[in-house]
Write an enzyme that holds these catalytic residues in place. Structure first.
Site: not given
Length: 145
Positions: A38, A42, A61, A96
């Site tokens: 994960y 990113h 964000y 995504w």
């Protein structure tokens, strides 16, 4: 305690109170065995995904990931539902979300809509502006005959 005195003009005070942006904080749970993957996903988010987020109204964000898999997200947007709907209309988001869904546990729906939103209970700028408004009001009330 000595109070810090700061002067504001009326325009700056009203802009804080009438801030059109929603500040959204949310949480998800990443599967412990997926933490490394994960994080790597990113490190370099697809450029098309970054563009879609920006163009759909997702601003400021950020994601924060704890060692136990607790994921906290924060985003500012004029309208969360509209921003989510705009993202749902993009092909890159479908790809995504399909890839990201495998990383989460206890998820109802896609990660970008299945998160638990946390209610905001404090915002520094709003309270500072309100305190300044009250101070100005008290000062002008004392000046009037």
């Amino acid at each position: 305690m000595k109070r810090f005195k700061q002067s504001f003009d009326a325009d700056s005070l009203s802009s804080v109170k009438e801030d059109p942006m929603d500040r959204v904080c949310f949480r998800l749970q990443v599967r412990p065995e997926c933490l490394g993957d994960y994080r790597r996903a990113h490190e370099e988010v697809w450029p098309e995904m970054l563009d879609a987020l920006r163009d759909s109204g997702w601003a400021n964000y950020s994601l924060f990931l704890d060692e136990d898999g607790l994921l906290i997200g924060y985003v500012e947007t004029e309208n969360l539902q509209a921003a989510q709907e705009a993202m749902a209309r993009t092909e890159v988001n479908a790809q995504w979300q399909a890839q990201m869904s495998a990383f989460f546990q206890d998820l109802d729906g896609a990660p970008d809509t299945g998160f638990t939103q946390l209610p905001q209970i404090f915002h520094l700028e709003t309270q500072l502006a309100e305190a300044q408004r009250q101070e100005i009001h008290a000062e002008t009330s004392q000046e009037q005959p």
